[in-house]
Design a protein around this motif. Structure first.
Motif, PDB file in Angstrom:
ATOM      1  N   MET A 106      -5.996  11.481  -1.259  1.00 21.41           N
ATOM      2  CA  MET A 106      -5.700  11.997  -2.590  1.00 21.41           C
ATOM      3  C   MET A 106      -5.604  13.519  -2.580  1.00 21.41           C
ATOM      4  SD  MET A 106      -8.208   9.474  -4.766  1.00 21.41           S
ATOM      5  CE  MET A 106      -7.626   9.985  -6.367  1.00 21.41           C
ATOM      6  N   LYS A 107      -6.415  14.172  -1.742  1.00 25.70           N
ATOM      7  CA  LYS A 107      -6.394  15.627  -1.677  1.00 25.70           C
ATOM      8  C   LYS A 107      -5.071  16.139  -1.128  1.00 25.70           C
ATOM      9  CE  LYS A 107      -8.900  19.550   0.305  1.00 25.70           C
ATOM     10  NZ  LYS A 107     -10.057  19.961   1.148  1.00 25.70           N
ATOM     11  N   ASN A 108      -4.541  15.457  -0.107  1.00 24.98           N
ATOM     12  CA  ASN A 108      -3.307  15.895   0.539  1.00 24.98           C
ATOM     13  C   ASN A 108      -2.058  15.212  -0.023  1.00 24.98           C
ATOM     14  OD1 ASN A 108      -4.761  17.542   2.348  1.00 24.98           O
ATOM     15  ND2 ASN A 108      -5.188  15.778   3.640  1.00 24.98           N
ATOM     16  N   HIS A 109      -2.246  14.326  -1.005  1.00 25.41           N
ATOM     17  CA  HIS A 109      -1.115  13.597  -1.593  1.00 25.41           C
ATOM     18  C   HIS A 109      -0.300  12.888  -0.508  1.00 25.41           C
ATOM     19  CE1 HIS A 109      -0.970  15.819  -5.719  1.00 25.41           C
ATOM     20  NE2 HIS A 109      -2.193  15.529  -5.328  1.00 25.41           N
ATOM     21  N   SER A 110      -0.981  12.163   0.340  1.00 26.39           N
ATOM     22  CA  SER A 110      -0.300  11.456   1.424  1.00 26.39           C
ATOM     23  C   SER A 110      -1.002  10.137   1.689  1.00 26.39           C
ATOM     24  CB  SER A 110      -0.294  12.306   2.696  1.00 26.39           C
ATOM     25  OG  SER A 110      -1.606  12.639   3.084  1.00 26.39           O
ATOM     26  N   VAL A 111      -0.258   9.203   2.288  1.00 28.62           N
ATOM     27  CA  VAL A 111      -0.816   7.891   2.624  1.00 28.62           C
ATOM     28  C   VAL A 111      -1.693   8.030   3.857  1.00 28.62           C
ATOM     29  CG1 VAL A 111      -0.244   5.560   3.375  1.00 28.62           C
ATOM     30  CG2 VAL A 111       1.131   6.672   1.611  1.00 28.62           C
ATOM     31  N   PHE A 112      -2.911   7.528   3.765  1.00 33.77           N
ATOM     32  CA  PHE A 112      -3.831   7.596   4.910  1.00 33.77           C
ATOM     33  C   PHE A 112      -3.468   6.555   5.956  1.00 33.77           C
ATOM     34  CE2 PHE A 112      -7.670   6.169   7.098  1.00 33.77           C
ATOM     35  CZ  PHE A 112      -8.105   7.368   7.643  1.00 33.77           C
ATOM     36  N   ASP A 113      -3.212   5.322   5.513  1.00 36.35           N
ATOM     37  CA  ASP A 113      -2.836   4.263   6.439  1.00 36.35           C
ATOM     38  C   ASP A 113      -2.308   3.084   5.636  1.00 36.35           C
ATOM     39  OD1 ASP A 113      -2.386   2.934   8.771  1.00 36.35           O
ATOM     40  OD2 ASP A 113      -4.458   2.926   9.458  1.00 36.35           O
ATOM     41  N   VAL A 114      -1.667   2.151   6.323  1.00 36.67           N
ATOM     42  CA  VAL A 114      -1.142   0.937   5.697  1.00 36.67           C
ATOM     43  C   VAL A 114      -1.605  -0.251   6.537  1.00 36.67           C
ATOM     44  CG1 VAL A 114       0.909  -0.297   4.900  1.00 36.67           C
ATOM     45  CG2 VAL A 114       0.897   2.203   4.927  1.00 36.67           C
ATOM     46  N   LYS A 115      -2.235  -1.212   5.899  1.00 37.70           N
ATOM     47  CA  LYS A 115      -2.717  -2.393   6.616  1.00 37.70           C
ATOM     48  C   LYS A 115      -2.184  -3.647   5.941  1.00 37.70           C
ATOM     49  CE  LYS A 115      -4.870  -2.387   9.657  1.00 37.70           C
ATOM     50  NZ  LYS A 115      -4.445  -2.286  11.059  1.00 37.70           N
ATOM     51  N   LEU A 116      -1.996  -4.675   6.727  1.00 37.92           N
ATOM     52  CA  LEU A 116      -1.473  -5.936   6.226  1.00 37.92           C
ATOM     53  C   LEU A 116      -2.608  -6.774   5.646  1.00 37.92           C
ATOM     54  CD1 LEU A 116       0.988  -7.826   5.993  1.00 37.92           C
ATOM     55  CD2 LEU A 116       0.390  -8.726   8.254  1.00 37.92           C
ATOM     56  N   GLY A 117      -2.408  -7.256   4.419  1.00 36.01           N
ATOM     57  CA  GLY A 117      -3.404  -8.125   3.796  1.00 36.01           C
ATOM     58  C   GLY A 117      -3.966  -7.533   2.524  1.00 36.01           C
ATOM     59  N   SER A 167      -8.923 -10.389   5.472  1.00 34.41           N
ATOM     60  CA  SER A 167      -7.841  -9.795   6.260  1.00 34.41           C
ATOM     61  C   SER A 167      -8.080  -8.319   6.567  1.00 34.41           C
ATOM     62  CB  SER A 167      -6.508  -9.956   5.534  1.00 34.41           C
ATOM     63  OG  SER A 167      -6.541  -9.304   4.281  1.00 34.41           O
ATOM     64  N   LEU A 168      -8.918  -7.666   5.782  1.00 37.74           N
ATOM     65  CA  LEU A 168      -9.167  -6.238   5.965  1.00 37.74           C
ATOM     66  C   LEU A 168     -10.523  -5.948   6.592  1.00 37.74           C
ATOM     67  CD1 LEU A 168      -7.884  -5.006   2.476  1.00 37.74           C
ATOM     68  CD2 LEU A 168      -6.667  -4.861   4.654  1.00 37.74           C
ATOM     69  N   ARG A 169     -11.340  -6.976   6.780  1.00 36.90           N
ATOM     70  CA  ARG A 169     -12.722  -6.774   7.205  1.00 36.90           C
ATOM     71  C   ARG A 169     -12.836  -6.005   8.520  1.00 36.90           C
ATOM     72  NH1 ARG A 169     -14.273 -11.890   7.479  1.00 36.90           N
ATOM     73  NH2 ARG A 169     -14.866 -11.927   5.267  1.00 36.90           N
ATOM     74  N   SER A 170     -12.101  -6.427   9.540  1.00 39.11           N
ATOM     75  CA  SER A 170     -12.223  -5.787  10.854  1.00 39.11           C
ATOM     76  C   SER A 170     -11.787  -4.324  10.793  1.00 39.11           C
ATOM     77  CB  SER A 170     -11.393  -6.552  11.890  1.00 39.11           C
ATOM     78  OG  SER A 170     -10.018  -6.567  11.519  1.00 39.11           O
ATOM     79  N   TYR A 171     -10.742  -4.038  10.039  1.00 41.77           N
ATOM     80  CA  TYR A 171     -10.268  -2.652   9.918  1.00 41.77           C
ATOM     81  C   TYR A 171     -11.301  -1.788   9.210  1.00 41.77           C
ATOM     82  CZ  TYR A 171      -7.556   1.335   8.240  1.00 41.77           C
ATOM     83  OH  TYR A 171      -7.127   2.597   7.951  1.00 41.77           O
ATOM     84  N   LEU A 172     -11.862  -2.299   8.110  1.00 32.86           N
ATOM     85  CA  LEU A 172     -12.820  -1.517   7.337  1.00 32.86           C
ATOM     86  C   LEU A 172     -14.121  -1.302   8.102  1.00 32.86           C
ATOM     87  CD1 LEU A 172     -12.232  -3.090   3.807  1.00 32.86           C
ATOM     88  CD2 LEU A 172     -11.541  -0.818   4.587  1.00 32.86           C
ATOM     89  N   VAL A 178       6.690   3.920   6.913  1.00 31.56           N
ATOM     90  CA  VAL A 178       5.965   4.448   5.761  1.00 31.56           C
ATOM     91  C   VAL A 178       5.191   5.701   6.145  1.00 31.56           C
ATOM     92  CG1 VAL A 178       4.088   3.990   4.136  1.00 31.56           C
ATOM     93  CG2 VAL A 178       5.794   2.221   4.599  1.00 31.56           C
ATOM     94  N   MET A 179       4.494   5.657   7.275  1.00 29.73           N
ATOM     95  CA  MET A 179       3.704   6.809   7.691  1.00 29.73           C
ATOM     96  C   MET A 179       4.589   8.013   8.005  1.00 29.73           C
ATOM     97  SD  MET A 179       0.792   5.606   7.227  1.00 29.73           S
ATOM     98  CE  MET A 179      -0.108   7.052   7.768  1.00 29.73           C
ATOM     99  N   THR A 180       5.781   7.754   8.500  1.00 27.17           N
ATOM    100  CA  THR A 180       6.709   8.853   8.783  1.00 27.17           C
ATOM    101  C   THR A 180       7.192   9.514   7.492  1.00 27.17           C
ATOM    102  OG1 THR A 180       7.475   7.750  10.799  1.00 27.17           O
ATOM    103  CG2 THR A 180       8.895   9.468   9.884  1.00 27.17           C
ATOM    104  N   GLN A 181       7.451   8.708   6.472  1.00 29.52           N
ATOM    105  CA  GLN A 181       7.997   9.216   5.217  1.00 29.52           C
ATOM    106  C   GLN A 181       6.922   9.818   4.313  1.00 29.52           C
ATOM    107  OE1 GLN A 181      11.247   9.377   4.298  1.00 29.52           O
ATOM    108  NE2 GLN A 181      11.793   8.676   6.338  1.00 29.52           N
ATOM    109  N   CYS A 182       5.754   9.196   4.273  1.00 29.83           N
ATOM    110  CA  CYS A 182       4.731   9.653   3.326  1.00 29.83           C
ATOM    111  C   CYS A 182       3.340   9.663   3.922  1.00 29.83           C
ATOM    112  CB  CYS A 182       4.740   8.798   2.065  1.00 29.83           C
ATOM    113  SG  CYS A 182       5.523   7.207   2.125  1.00 29.83           S
ATOM    114  N   GLY A 183       3.239   9.739   5.228  1.00 36.96           N
ATOM    115  CA  GLY A 183       1.939   9.585   5.847  1.00 36.96           C
ATOM    116  C   GLY A 183       1.203  10.858   6.159  1.00 36.96           C
TER     117      GLY A 183
END
Length: 227
Positions: free
Chosen positions: A1-12, A17-22, A213-218
């Motif tokens: 939010m501070k940098n106005h950019s996407v931190f990451d994108v995960k499927l689910g 589906s997000l447990r292992s990533y978190l 996505v990360m290239t455009q807004c990451g």
């Protein structure tokens, strides 16, 4: 939010589906603020994996929910009324933004539906409370009893379902009074991500979509590590 950019994108979208990533996510304890819509699933995820974060309800989604429930009550009391686009526009708008003529016309219509008129005025009071922000502790202490009293009244009205939802989310809603963060940045990136997907006629491989996505807004840090 501070940098106005996407931190990451995960499927689910579920915790499973997000447990292992978190679990592997570094410095979760440093997250101080999470803005979200009124999703019980995401609130449970936030509480479990970001225990030090304050959850703030997104103001736009709260106001939209209030209007949604009010319009449903209007349909119940006068199903033909919503077919009038001019009248629908007046019902949706904030009362303080109506011209004198528009306000007079709306009050003339509501005079024929006393219950609906009472709900309309309650909705306007509720939205005014929802739009308060950057308040200090003393002002919040004065406004909280007003909000609680209004919710108690709504519990005994056709808007009882709305009252239950707002009561369940009372703490994140009150946090809106203190913090001005919202999901506007996220919604903007979501629109851009949808546009990327449409231009590519969809992505068969999620990782290709993520990289685009990360290239455009990451975030530069993520892109550099991938490179």
């Amino acid at each position: 939010m501070k940098n106005h950019s996407v931190f990451d994108v995960k499927l689910g979208r579920s915790e499973s589906s997000l447990r292992s990533y978190l679990r592997r996510l570094l410095e979760k304890h440093n997250v101080r603020l999470i803005a979200m819509d009124l999703s019980e699933t995401y609130r449970n995820i936030a509480k479990r994996y970001f225990p030090n974060a304050t959850i703030v309800a997104d103001r736009f989604h709260v106001v939209r929910l209030i209007n949604h429930h009010f319009l449903k009550a209007w349909q119940y009391h006068h199903s033909e009324g919503r077919k009038n686009r001019g009248l629908l526009s007046l019902m949706r708008r904030h009362q303080w933004r109506l011209s004198e003529d528009n306000h007079a016309n709306l009050m003339h219509y509501l005079a024929g539906y006393p219950v609906l008129k009472a709900l309309y005025h309650a909705k306007q009071k509720l939205i005014r409370l929802m739009l308060l922000k950057t308040m200090n502790e003393k002002r919040m202490e004065k406004k909280l009893p007003v909000l609680l009293e209004l919710l108690e009244q709504l519990h005994h009205s056709p808007l009882r379902a709305l009252a239950r939802t707002l009561t369940n989310w009372l703490q994140p809603i009150v946090a809106m009074w203190r913090f001005s963060r919202n999901n506007g940045i996220t919604e903007g990136f979501h629109n851009k991500m949808e546009m990327l997907s449409r231009r590519a006629y969809g992505f068969r491989n999620f990782e290709n979509y993520r990289m685009r996505v990360m290239t455009q807004c990451g975030w530069d840090g993520v892109i550099n590590r991938v490179r």
